[in-house]
Design a protein around this motif. Structure first.
Motif, PDB file in Angstrom:
ATOM      1  N   GLU A 348       0.815  -1.214   0.000  1.00 29.90           N
ATOM      2  CA  GLU A 348       0.000   0.000   0.000  1.00 29.90           C
ATOM      3  C   GLU A 348       0.853   1.271   0.000  1.00 29.90           C
ATOM      4  O   GLU A 348       0.477   2.264  -0.628  1.00 29.90           O
ATOM      5  CB  GLU A 348      -0.930  -0.008   1.215  1.00 29.90           C
ATOM      6  CG  GLU A 348      -2.004   1.060   1.178  1.00 29.90           C
ATOM      7  CD  GLU A 348      -3.088   0.847   2.225  1.00 29.90           C
ATOM      8  OE1 GLU A 348      -4.086   1.579   2.185  1.00 29.90           O
ATOM      9  OE2 GLU A 348      -2.933  -0.054   3.085  1.00 29.90           O
ATOM     10  N   TYR A 349       2.025   1.202   0.666  1.00 30.33           N
ATOM     11  CA  TYR A 349       2.808   2.424   0.828  1.00 30.33           C
ATOM     12  C   TYR A 349       4.295   2.266   0.488  1.00 30.33           C
ATOM     13  O   TYR A 349       4.853   3.082  -0.244  1.00 30.33           O
ATOM     14  CB  TYR A 349       2.686   2.938   2.274  1.00 30.33           C
ATOM     15  CG  TYR A 349       1.297   3.359   2.645  1.00 30.33           C
ATOM     16  CD1 TYR A 349       0.740   4.535   2.137  1.00 30.33           C
ATOM     17  CD2 TYR A 349       0.520   2.581   3.495  1.00 30.33           C
ATOM     18  CE1 TYR A 349      -0.556   4.922   2.469  1.00 30.33           C
ATOM     19  CE2 TYR A 349      -0.772   2.962   3.838  1.00 30.33           C
ATOM     20  CZ  TYR A 349      -1.301   4.131   3.312  1.00 30.33           C
ATOM     21  OH  TYR A 349      -2.576   4.500   3.639  1.00 30.33           O
ATOM     22  N   GLU A 353       7.023   4.866  -1.868  1.00 30.63           N
ATOM     23  CA  GLU A 353       7.496   6.015  -1.083  1.00 30.63           C
ATOM     24  C   GLU A 353       8.543   6.850  -1.818  1.00 30.63           C
ATOM     25  O   GLU A 353       8.527   8.078  -1.745  1.00 30.63           O
ATOM     26  CB  GLU A 353       8.046   5.531   0.260  1.00 30.63           C
ATOM     27  CG  GLU A 353       6.955   5.123   1.238  1.00 30.63           C
ATOM     28  CD  GLU A 353       7.500   4.525   2.518  1.00 30.63           C
ATOM     29  OE1 GLU A 353       8.729   4.226   2.554  1.00 30.63           O
ATOM     30  OE2 GLU A 353       6.722   4.335   3.468  1.00 30.63           O
ATOM     31  N   SER A 354       9.476   6.206  -2.542  1.00 31.03           N
ATOM     32  CA  SER A 354      10.566   6.955  -3.153  1.00 31.03           C
ATOM     33  C   SER A 354      10.118   7.781  -4.350  1.00 31.03           C
ATOM     34  O   SER A 354      10.836   8.678  -4.794  1.00 31.03           O
ATOM     35  CB  SER A 354      11.684   5.998  -3.574  1.00 31.03           C
ATOM     36  OG  SER A 354      11.217   5.107  -4.575  1.00 31.03           O
ATOM     37  N   ASN A 358       5.282  10.928  -8.596  1.00 30.63           N
ATOM     38  CA  ASN A 358       5.639  10.833 -10.014  1.00 30.63           C
ATOM     39  C   ASN A 358       5.099   9.584 -10.686  1.00 30.63           C
ATOM     40  O   ASN A 358       4.673   9.627 -11.844  1.00 30.63           O
ATOM     41  CB  ASN A 358       7.161  10.860 -10.186  1.00 30.63           C
ATOM     42  CG  ASN A 358       7.780  12.166  -9.743  1.00 30.63           C
ATOM     43  OD1 ASN A 358       7.171  13.223  -9.894  1.00 30.63           O
ATOM     44  ND2 ASN A 358       8.977  12.093  -9.187  1.00 30.63           N
ATOM     45  N   ASP A 359       5.143   8.467  -9.990  1.00 29.73           N
ATOM     46  CA  ASP A 359       4.856   7.179 -10.606  1.00 29.73           C
ATOM     47  C   ASP A 359       3.364   7.070 -10.955  1.00 29.73           C
ATOM     48  O   ASP A 359       2.509   7.040 -10.074  1.00 29.73           O
ATOM     49  CB  ASP A 359       5.266   6.045  -9.666  1.00 29.73           C
ATOM     50  CG  ASP A 359       5.376   4.698 -10.367  1.00 29.73           C
ATOM     51  OD1 ASP A 359       4.575   4.429 -11.284  1.00 29.73           O
ATOM     52  OD2 ASP A 359       6.258   3.914  -9.997  1.00 29.73           O
ATOM     53  N   MET A 360       3.088   7.015 -12.255  1.00 32.02           N
ATOM     54  CA  MET A 360       1.705   6.940 -12.726  1.00 32.02           C
ATOM     55  C   MET A 360       0.953   5.762 -12.120  1.00 32.02           C
ATOM     56  O   MET A 360      -0.259   5.825 -11.883  1.00 32.02           O
ATOM     57  CB  MET A 360       1.708   6.825 -14.251  1.00 32.02           C
ATOM     58  CG  MET A 360       0.345   6.755 -14.915  1.00 32.02           C
ATOM     59  SD  MET A 360       0.507   6.414 -16.683  1.00 32.02           S
ATOM     60  CE  MET A 360       1.423   7.846 -17.243  1.00 32.02           C
ATOM     61  N   ARG A 361       1.658   4.681 -11.863  1.00 30.39           N
ATOM     62  CA  ARG A 361       1.010   3.478 -11.323  1.00 30.39           C
ATOM     63  C   ARG A 361       0.467   3.705  -9.922  1.00 30.39           C
ATOM     64  O   ARG A 361      -0.345   2.908  -9.426  1.00 30.39           O
ATOM     65  CB  ARG A 361       1.997   2.312 -11.354  1.00 30.39           C
ATOM     66  CG  ARG A 361       2.453   1.961 -12.766  1.00 30.39           C
ATOM     67  CD  ARG A 361       3.656   1.064 -12.795  1.00 30.39           C
ATOM     68  NE  ARG A 361       4.835   1.693 -12.197  1.00 30.39           N
ATOM     69  CZ  ARG A 361       6.065   1.182 -12.266  1.00 30.39           C
ATOM     70  NH1 ARG A 361       6.274   0.052 -12.929  1.00 30.39           N
ATOM     71  NH2 ARG A 361       7.075   1.807 -11.689  1.00 30.39           N
ATOM     72  N   ASN A 362       0.906   4.789  -9.290  1.00 29.49           N
ATOM     73  CA  ASN A 362       0.416   5.157  -7.963  1.00 29.49           C
ATOM     74  C   ASN A 362      -0.556   6.323  -8.012  1.00 29.49           C
ATOM     75  O   ASN A 362      -0.909   6.896  -6.987  1.00 29.49           O
ATOM     76  CB  ASN A 362       1.602   5.515  -7.049  1.00 29.49           C
ATOM     77  CG  ASN A 362       1.200   5.621  -5.593  1.00 29.49           C
ATOM     78  OD1 ASN A 362       0.455   4.802  -5.086  1.00 29.49           O
ATOM     79  ND2 ASN A 362       1.696   6.649  -4.913  1.00 29.49           N
ATOM     80  N   LEU A 475      11.888  -7.256  -7.550  1.00 30.38           N
ATOM     81  CA  LEU A 475      10.600  -7.731  -7.040  1.00 30.38           C
ATOM     82  C   LEU A 475       9.683  -6.560  -6.682  1.00 30.38           C
ATOM     83  O   LEU A 475       8.471  -6.632  -6.876  1.00 30.38           O
ATOM     84  CB  LEU A 475      10.810  -8.639  -5.833  1.00 30.38           C
ATOM     85  CG  LEU A 475      11.333 -10.041  -6.169  1.00 30.38           C
ATOM     86  CD1 LEU A 475      11.750 -10.783  -4.902  1.00 30.38           C
ATOM     87  CD2 LEU A 475      10.280 -10.846  -6.928  1.00 30.38           C
ATOM     88  N   ASP A 476      10.278  -5.478  -6.168  1.00 30.63           N
ATOM     89  CA  ASP A 476       9.473  -4.282  -5.909  1.00 30.63           C
ATOM     90  C   ASP A 476       8.891  -3.744  -7.220  1.00 30.63           C
ATOM     91  O   ASP A 476       7.719  -3.355  -7.276  1.00 30.63           O
ATOM     92  CB  ASP A 476      10.326  -3.195  -5.263  1.00 30.63           C
ATOM     93  CG  ASP A 476      10.791  -3.559  -3.866  1.00 30.63           C
ATOM     94  OD1 ASP A 476      10.288  -4.542  -3.291  1.00 30.63           O
ATOM     95  OD2 ASP A 476      11.684  -2.847  -3.349  1.00 30.63           O
ATOM     96  N   GLU A 477       9.710  -3.724  -8.263  1.00 32.74           N
ATOM     97  CA  GLU A 477       9.237  -3.195  -9.538  1.00 32.74           C
ATOM     98  C   GLU A 477       8.171  -4.099 -10.147  1.00 32.74           C
ATOM     99  O   GLU A 477       7.195  -3.620 -10.738  1.00 32.74           O
ATOM    100  CB  GLU A 477      10.411  -3.034 -10.507  1.00 32.74           C
ATOM    101  CG  GLU A 477      10.061  -2.313 -11.794  1.00 32.74           C
ATOM    102  CD  GLU A 477       9.621  -0.868 -11.596  1.00 32.74           C
ATOM    103  OE1 GLU A 477       8.968  -0.314 -12.517  1.00 32.74           O
ATOM    104  OE2 GLU A 477       9.910  -0.274 -10.529  1.00 32.74           O
TER     105      GLU A 477
END
Length: 541
Positions: A348-349, A353-354, A358-362, A475-477
């Protein structure tokens, strides 16, 4: 003179005896004359018969992604357990069930047993097609037709074994039709099964169509995409890079970077467009899809939808307004989210965070975190909902909008929570991430970062520096890009990192997860039925 009184029951008894006597004298009375009879002998005689069998395999393959054919209440939770619940992404909301508490997982588990049977059913059907396609009585117009049919069957066999080796480890390797009872199965070493998967996929690449006009049928690219993953597993990184590159350089495919499809008149972005109803096939302008499981509402053979909305959406209807009314009224826009999946803080977070803004996926279109009271009877109509701590257990958390039809459902509002979008099995963004994983495996961080950054650039995310790329970052990506789409448990088990990631990011499952839980148990029913050979159990179960 004595009179006999024959009652109704006696009359029918005498009538029945008379009929039996008549039939005993006339055997033709029992002869069956079927109007038609379908069997393997008359079904698998030409390409049309085999095509029907292949279409059935598409349907069964689709069920690995939908809720179909798992027993009862296991349906929704079964698919969610494979795609998220009990991993680093989250848990079933009541914490104890569905791989929340790993001490409850044993060889009688309904979910692991259900997938074992489903996967071997795919293999059984594939083997029948491959075996019978070589029968001399089959009429083929040319060998190319036969090889294309075999290529479909061998792809599905490889696809099923890919799930089996990552989820269960060593498994029985079956390559021919079984025509009678067998009680002597043994487990084949994982390395040998992987070799067979490679052989099947290389055959598929050779004989499947190269052109992929509708994205719902197998193609060479689908086989190459899967082969790249398998070569990563076997440690053959250069081969994995070559397989992924063959897909990436195919001009039929490209990352979607501009808005497209059915809802460009609605607020959103290109990542949101990728997951809207009707936007997964070529006619929408989508060039990113490699293979989609096709689902159509109210069409014979179109399936009965998927229940991602039930699994991933918060149970908003239970939230109360300050004046004690229901804050959210259900309708066709909302559908029926039930919160079978409670996202972890990591999902969820943490992963956002970084690059939060900016990240469109968020974006608010893709990860909705704010909800407003829509009950017109409340004096607080239109106000932002401020959840209580109790609400955040099940009723108020991020809603991943991939798992929704935010502008209405084709069936209108109903209680089933079904969605009728096609479901991605493979899309090009993952091919880039697989190639990045292969580059990482061979220590080429520059090229690994370059592939990751091509995916991140589409979402306007900050590029990653080569020195920051490791398997955890990758894995985060994958979570940012493939959330809801990838079988997360399969990915983590493939890498042997399920227990590691759960201990880091899933506080509910962390106390009970152990290293042996990277694999599922072999179903006890299979062990008990296998009376003429030993079917060993995975350690720990």
């Amino acid at each position: 003179m004595r009179h006999f009184n024959i009652n109704t029951r006696s009359f029918f008894l005498f009538l029945l005896l008379g009929l039996l006597g008549f039939s005993a004298c006339n055997d033709e009375f029992l002869d069956e004359v079927p109007k038609s009879f379908l069997s393997p002998e008359n079904a698998y005689t030409n390409r049309a018969g085999f095509e029907a069998a292949i279409n059935h395999m598409y349907r069964v393959g689709r069920t690995l992604r939908t809720h179909e054919n798992l027993p009862g209440a296991e349906a929704d939770k079964g698919t969610q357990t494979l795609y998220g619940s009990g991993t680093d992404l989250g848990w079933y909301w009541d914490k104890k069930n569905y791989f929340g508490d790993y001490t409850t997982i044993n060889s009688f588990n309904a979910i692991s047993t259900g997938y074992w049977r489903k996967l071997y059913n795919i293999i059984k059907n594939a083997n029948i097609i491959v075996t019978r396609s070589e029968y001399p009585e089959v009429t083929w117009d040319n060998e190319a037709d036969k090889f294309e049919v075999q290529a479909h069957a061998r792809f599905f066999r490889a696809y099923a074994y890919r799930f089996l080796v990552h989820l269960y480890g060593d498994v029985p390797l079956l390559l021919e039709e079984i025509t009678g009872p067998r009680l002597d199965f043994t487990r084949t070493p994982k390395a040998e099964v992987l070799d067979q998967i490679v052989a099947d996929l290389e055959f598929a690449i050779q004989y499947l169509p190269q052109n992929n006009p509708d994205l719902g049928r197998l193609s060479q690219a689908a086989a190459a995409h899967l082969l790249a993953e398998i070569f990563i597993t076997t440690g053959e990184y250069d081969k994995a890079i070559a397989a992924a590159t063959s897909v990436i350089e195919d001009p039929q495919y490209e990352l979607m970077t501009e808005r497209f499809g059915t809802m460009t008149d609605k607020p959103g972005d290109v990542f949101w467009d990728l997951h809207r109803l009707g936007n997964q096939d070529r006619s929408s302008g989508n060039k990113e899809t490699i293979l989609a499981w096709q689902i159509e509402y109210n069409v014979p053979g179109g399936g009965d939808g998927n229940r991602l909305e039930r699994c991933w959406g918060p149970l908003l209807e239970r939230i109360k307004t300050p004046d004690g009314l229901g804050a959210i009224l259900k309708d066709g826009m909302l559908g029926r989210p039930v919160a079978f999946m409670r996202p972890s803080i990591y999902m969820e977070y943490t992963i956002w965070e970084s690059d939060w803004d900016n990240d469109m996926r968020n974006s608010e279109y893709n990860m909705q975190r704010k909800f407003y009271i829509n009950n017109p009877e409340s004096a607080h109509f239109g106000e932002l909902i401020e959840p209580s701590p109790a609400d955040t257990v099940r009723s108020h958390f991020v809603w991943v909008k991939k798992a929704s039809h935010p502008h209405g459902h084709p069936q209108g509002y109903d209680n089933s929570g079904r969605l009728y979008s096609d479901m991605y099995a493979m899309r090009l963004a993952e091919t880039y991430l697989l190639r990045a994983e292969a580059y990482l495996g061979k220590g080429d961080l520059e090229n690994a970062a370059a592939d990751i950054n091509l995916v991140r650039a589409r979402s306007n995310a900050t590029p990653v520096a080569p020195g920051d790329v490791d398997i955890d970052y990758l894995l985060d990506e994958r979570a940012r890009e493939l959330l809801v789409e990838e079988p997360r448990r399969l990915t983590l088990a493939r890498l042997g990192l399920l227990d590691d990631r759960i201990k880091k990011y899933n506080p509910v499952s962390a106390p009970t997860i152990q290293e042996f839980h990277n694999l599922w148990p072999i179903p006890q029913s299979e062990i008990d039925a296998n009376q003429e050979a030993e079917m060993t159990q995975n350690p720990g179960y």
